[in-house]
Design a protein around this motif. Structure first.
Motif, PDB file in Angstrom:
ATOM      1  N   ARG A  45      78.942  54.538  67.639  1.00 33.23           N
ATOM      2  CA  ARG A  45      77.321  54.503  67.165  1.00 33.23           C
ATOM      3  C   ARG A  45      76.910  53.081  66.731  1.00 33.23           C
ATOM      4  N   GLU A  83      70.980  55.027  74.555  1.00 33.83           N
ATOM      5  CA  GLU A  83      70.545  56.743  74.603  1.00 33.83           C
ATOM      6  C   GLU A  83      71.709  57.520  74.323  1.00 33.83           C
ATOM      7  N   SER A  84      72.832  57.253  74.713  1.00 32.61           N
ATOM      8  CA  SER A  84      74.122  57.869  74.172  1.00 32.61           C
ATOM      9  C   SER A  84      74.283  58.075  72.782  1.00 32.61           C
ATOM     10  N   THR A  85      73.859  57.019  72.036  1.00 34.05           N
ATOM     11  CA  THR A  85      74.147  57.130  70.746  1.00 34.05           C
ATOM     12  C   THR A  85      73.445  58.143  70.060  1.00 34.05           C
ATOM     13  N   LYS A  86      72.517  58.837  70.608  1.00 33.47           N
ATOM     14  CA  LYS A  86      71.632  59.751  69.860  1.00 33.47           C
ATOM     15  C   LYS A  86      72.639  60.814  69.225  1.00 33.47           C
ATOM     16  N   ASN A  87      73.649  61.008  70.044  1.00 31.02           N
ATOM     17  CA  ASN A  87      74.512  62.337  69.924  1.00 31.02           C
ATOM     18  C   ASN A  87      75.782  61.868  69.539  1.00 31.02           C
ATOM     19  N   LYS A 104      68.501  60.656  63.718  1.00 27.66           N
ATOM     20  CA  LYS A 104      67.942  61.513  64.982  1.00 27.66           C
ATOM     21  C   LYS A 104      67.686  60.725  66.261  1.00 27.66           C
ATOM     22  N   GLU A 106      68.075  56.764  68.622  1.00 22.79           N
ATOM     23  CA  GLU A 106      69.238  55.937  69.084  1.00 22.79           C
ATOM     24  C   GLU A 106      69.676  55.033  67.774  1.00 22.79           C
TER      25      GLU A 106
END
Length: 129
Positions: A45, A83-87, A104, A106
């Protein structure tokens, strides 16, 4: 953006400065310099979650499509990586020690990379493309 981003950008620019006439070498050396001095990796992240997929896409496409088209696709990969860093759970950088309720969206560093790459692409496309 905050945390150590200034130092990371300094490392990126220092690494890239050795190969300014060759985009792929400059970008590769920039990422290598950051990963040499940081424990961050893909999936932690950080800005690298956008930067490395973008670099890989640029490398894959630049010889076949030319550098400007390759940069366009690299921007898309950076946006996907961001975008993938959101989760993701933060494993490095400032996000790893702040209250999780603030995470919550990016990663800020990954988002900054996408904004910078998109701006570079759009200006070059407008003026060269």
């Amino acid at each position: 953006m905050g945390g150590t981003s200034g130092a990371i950008y300094s490392l990126l620019l220092r690494g890239a400065s050795r190969h300014l006439l060759d985009w792929e070498k400059a970008w590769t050396e920039a990422v290598n310099t950051v990963t040499k001095y940081s424990r961050a990796k893909i999936g932690y992240r950080t800005m690298l979650d956008a930067l490395i997929p973008a670099l890989n896409e640029f490398k894959k496409r630049s010889e076949r499509n030319g550098w400007l088209i390759a940069l366009k696709y690299a921007v898309e990969k950076a946006e996907d990586g961001c975008e993938s860093t959101k989760n993701m759970a933060a494993r490095c950088g400032r996000a790893s020690y702040v209250d999780k309720s603030y995470l919550k969206d990016e990663d800020a560093g990954a988002y900054a990379v996408t904004v910078c790459l998109r701006a570079i692409y759009e200006e070059l496309e407008k003026n060269i493309g």
